[in-house]
Design a protein around this motif. Structure first.
Motif, PDB file in Angstrom:
ATOM      1  N   ILE A   1      -2.476  11.929  -7.126  1.00  0.00           N
ATOM      2  CA  ILE A   1      -2.224  11.605  -5.717  1.00  0.00           C
ATOM      3  C   ILE A   1      -3.416  10.871  -5.113  1.00  0.00           C
ATOM      4  O   ILE A   1      -3.252   9.901  -4.361  1.00  0.00           O
ATOM      5  CB  ILE A   1      -1.903  12.883  -4.924  1.00  0.00           C
ATOM      6  CG1 ILE A   1      -0.557  13.443  -5.377  1.00  0.00           C
ATOM      7  CG2 ILE A   1      -1.873  12.598  -3.428  1.00  0.00           C
ATOM      8  CD1 ILE A   1      -0.193  14.776  -4.754  1.00  0.00           C
ATOM      9  N   LEU A   2      -4.631  11.312  -5.456  1.00  0.00           N
ATOM     10  CA  LEU A   2      -5.833  10.659  -4.943  1.00  0.00           C
ATOM     11  C   LEU A   2      -5.929   9.225  -5.447  1.00  0.00           C
ATOM     12  O   LEU A   2      -6.304   8.312  -4.696  1.00  0.00           O
ATOM     13  CB  LEU A   2      -7.077  11.452  -5.363  1.00  0.00           C
ATOM     14  CG  LEU A   2      -8.420  10.930  -4.834  1.00  0.00           C
ATOM     15  CD1 LEU A   2      -8.420  10.905  -3.313  1.00  0.00           C
ATOM     16  CD2 LEU A   2      -9.570  11.785  -5.353  1.00  0.00           C
TER      17      LEU A   2
ATOM     18  N   ARG B   1       4.001  18.793  -9.557  1.00  0.00           N
ATOM     19  CA  ARG B   1       4.511  18.695  -8.186  1.00  0.00           C
ATOM     20  C   ARG B   1       4.755  20.082  -7.598  1.00  0.00           C
ATOM     21  O   ARG B   1       4.350  20.359  -6.466  1.00  0.00           O
ATOM     22  CB  ARG B   1       5.811  17.887  -8.176  1.00  0.00           C
ATOM     23  CG  ARG B   1       6.446  17.775  -6.788  1.00  0.00           C
ATOM     24  CD  ARG B   1       7.823  17.159  -6.854  1.00  0.00           C
ATOM     25  NE  ARG B   1       8.722  17.928  -7.690  1.00  0.00           N
ATOM     26  CZ  ARG B   1       9.321  19.050  -7.314  1.00  0.00           C
ATOM     27  NH1 ARG B   1       9.092  19.560  -6.112  1.00  0.00           N
ATOM     28  NH2 ARG B   1      10.132  19.694  -8.133  1.00  0.00           N
ATOM     29  N   GLU B   2       5.393  20.969  -8.363  1.00  0.00           N
ATOM     30  CA  GLU B   2       5.706  22.297  -7.854  1.00  0.00           C
ATOM     31  C   GLU B   2       4.428  23.094  -7.591  1.00  0.00           C
ATOM     32  O   GLU B   2       4.313  23.787  -6.569  1.00  0.00           O
ATOM     33  CB  GLU B   2       6.597  23.055  -8.848  1.00  0.00           C
ATOM     34  CG  GLU B   2       7.052  24.401  -8.328  1.00  0.00           C
ATOM     35  CD  GLU B   2       7.958  25.134  -9.301  1.00  0.00           C
ATOM     36  OE1 GLU B   2       8.416  26.239  -8.967  1.00  0.00           O
ATOM     37  OE2 GLU B   2       8.185  24.604 -10.422  1.00  0.00           O
ATOM     38  N   THR B   3       3.455  22.986  -8.501  1.00  0.00           N
ATOM     39  CA  THR B   3       2.188  23.705  -8.303  1.00  0.00           C
ATOM     40  C   THR B   3       1.480  23.227  -7.051  1.00  0.00           C
ATOM     41  O   THR B   3       0.995  24.026  -6.237  1.00  0.00           O
ATOM     42  CB  THR B   3       1.267  23.513  -9.524  1.00  0.00           C
ATOM     43  OG1 THR B   3       1.950  23.905 -10.718  1.00  0.00           O
ATOM     44  CG2 THR B   3      -0.005  24.338  -9.381  1.00  0.00           C
TER      45      THR B   3
ATOM     46  N   GLY C   1       1.979   7.003  -6.874  1.00  0.00           N
ATOM     47  CA  GLY C   1       1.096   8.119  -7.196  1.00  0.00           C
ATOM     48  C   GLY C   1       1.832   9.445  -7.135  1.00  0.00           C
ATOM     49  O   GLY C   1       1.677  10.310  -8.003  1.00  0.00           O
ATOM     50  N   CYS C   2       2.693   9.610  -6.127  1.00  0.00           N
ATOM     51  CA  CYS C   2       3.493  10.838  -6.005  1.00  0.00           C
ATOM     52  C   CYS C   2       4.520  10.932  -7.125  1.00  0.00           C
ATOM     53  O   CYS C   2       4.761  12.001  -7.678  1.00  0.00           O
ATOM     54  CB  CYS C   2       4.181  10.873  -4.649  1.00  0.00           C
ATOM     55  SG  CYS C   2       3.047  11.013  -3.240  1.00  0.00           S
TER      56      CYS C   2
ATOM     57  N   SER D   1       0.831  -1.203   0.000  1.00  0.00           N
ATOM     58  CA  SER D   1       0.000   0.000   0.000  1.00  0.00           C
ATOM     59  C   SER D   1       0.866   1.254   0.000  1.00  0.00           C
ATOM     60  O   SER D   1       0.553   2.243  -0.679  1.00  0.00           O
ATOM     61  CB  SER D   1      -0.914   0.004   1.234  1.00  0.00           C
ATOM     62  OG  SER D   1      -1.854  -1.058   1.166  1.00  0.00           O
ATOM     63  N   ALA D   2       1.977   1.209   0.748  1.00  0.00           N
ATOM     64  CA  ALA D   2       2.893   2.348   0.761  1.00  0.00           C
ATOM     65  C   ALA D   2       3.479   2.590  -0.630  1.00  0.00           C
ATOM     66  O   ALA D   2       3.636   3.736  -1.063  1.00  0.00           O
ATOM     67  CB  ALA D   2       4.013   2.108   1.779  1.00  0.00           C
ATOM     68  N   MET D   3       3.781   1.507  -1.343  1.00  0.00           N
ATOM     69  CA  MET D   3       4.319   1.648  -2.688  1.00  0.00           C
ATOM     70  C   MET D   3       3.295   2.255  -3.636  1.00  0.00           C
ATOM     71  O   MET D   3       3.643   3.035  -4.528  1.00  0.00           O
ATOM     72  CB  MET D   3       4.775   0.286  -3.208  1.00  0.00           C
ATOM     73  CG  MET D   3       6.100  -0.183  -2.631  1.00  0.00           C
ATOM     74  SD  MET D   3       7.465   0.961  -2.957  1.00  0.00           S
ATOM     75  CE  MET D   3       7.486   0.970  -4.753  1.00  0.00           C
ATOM     76  N   GLU D   4       2.030   1.909  -3.468  1.00  0.00           N
ATOM     77  CA  GLU D   4       0.975   2.489  -4.313  1.00  0.00           C
ATOM     78  C   GLU D   4       0.922   4.001  -4.133  1.00  0.00           C
ATOM     79  O   GLU D   4       0.815   4.760  -5.104  1.00  0.00           O
ATOM     80  CB  GLU D   4      -0.386   1.876  -3.942  1.00  0.00           C
ATOM     81  CG  GLU D   4      -0.548   0.408  -4.291  1.00  0.00           C
ATOM     82  CD  GLU D   4      -0.792   0.174  -5.766  1.00  0.00           C
ATOM     83  OE1 GLU D   4      -0.903   1.155  -6.526  1.00  0.00           O
ATOM     84  OE2 GLU D   4      -0.888  -1.003  -6.162  1.00  0.00           O
TER      85      GLU D   4
END
Length: 238
Positions: free
Chosen positions: A221-222, A176-178, A167-168, A160-163
């Motif tokens: 991310i969601l 990412r910057e926005t 996503g990130c 789950s952490a890898m998922e």
């Protein structure tokens, strides 16, 4: 378990010496310490600033006096997967002799190395760090201590952490910057501390463009978070 994140400069490491002289970076994929032979076998990803930098870096690595074996597994443009065998360094020996162990991959760039090291108790950690200081330059960036319950939970939910991590990672640099600037400036607070107009002024683009970048980053991310939650729920149901 005590887990340390250490920024390290070893003075007898082929990878560190090579990144000192050439614009190349290494990331470990697999490693195995053979204490009987005083050597470390690794599989790494080598990434040069250019194809020429990659070639220069690999040549320098092979020529290092502490390098026993260095061979290419695959190569494309400025990136290569390599296998190596190096002599055990002072830091490796110190960690091993004080009951320490590697808990994660290591990265080497610009003459520094990021280590993830574990110890079972405070005394072993204190002795190892005191000995490391004699022959190496290091700084402990982060320290976490886990009991059996959170450690078990972490291992059980690694997928789950890898998922969530994937996503990130799927965000582009602009997304990412926005997302980071919007979050840091309070866009997601209630009430909002910044507006789309202000974010548009910050990035010098239109309000519509900022909104689209935010929506794309939020969606990615969601998606990762929901996949991670599904994995956690699935385990709880089992």
């Amino acid at each position: 378990m005590i887990d340390l994140d250490i920024d390290m400069r070893q003075y007898d490491c082929p990878f560190i010496d090579t990144t000192d002289d050439v614009d190349i970076a290494f990331s470990a994929v697999q490693w195995q310490l053979d204490t009987s032979d005083d050597q470390l076998e690794t599989r790494l990803i080598a990434r040069g600033e250019s194809r020429g930098a990659l070639e220069d870096g690999l040549r320098a690595l092979r020529a290092h006096p502490n390098m026993r074996e260095c061979y290419i597994l695959s190569k494309r443009e400025n990136v290569a997967q390599i296998g190596t065998t190096i002599e055990q360094t002072n830091a490796m020996e110190t960690i091993q002799q004080n009951g320490g162990y590697i808990t994660g991959p290591f990265q080497i760039e610009h003459g520094r190395e990021r280590w993830h090291v574990g110890f079972d108790d405070d005394d072993a950690e204190d002795h190892a760090l005191a000995e490391l200081e004699r022959h190496n330059d290091y700084h402990v960036e982060d320290r976490d201590q886990f009991g059996p319950t959170p450690l078990f939970d972490l291992l059980e939910n690694s997928d789950s952490a890898m998922e969530l991590l994937e996503g990130c990672r799927s965000l582009t640099e602009t997304e990412r910057e926005t997302f980071e600037v919007a979050s840091r400036n309070g866009y997601y607070e209630t009430p909002r501390e910044t507006t789309l107009d202000e974010l548009a002024d910050h990035f010098e683009i239109s309000k519509t463009a900022v909104s689209m970048n935010l929506r794309r980053s939020e969606r990615k991310i969601l998606k990762g978070a929901l996949s991670a939650l599904d994995g956690m729920v699935g385990r709880e149901e089992l």
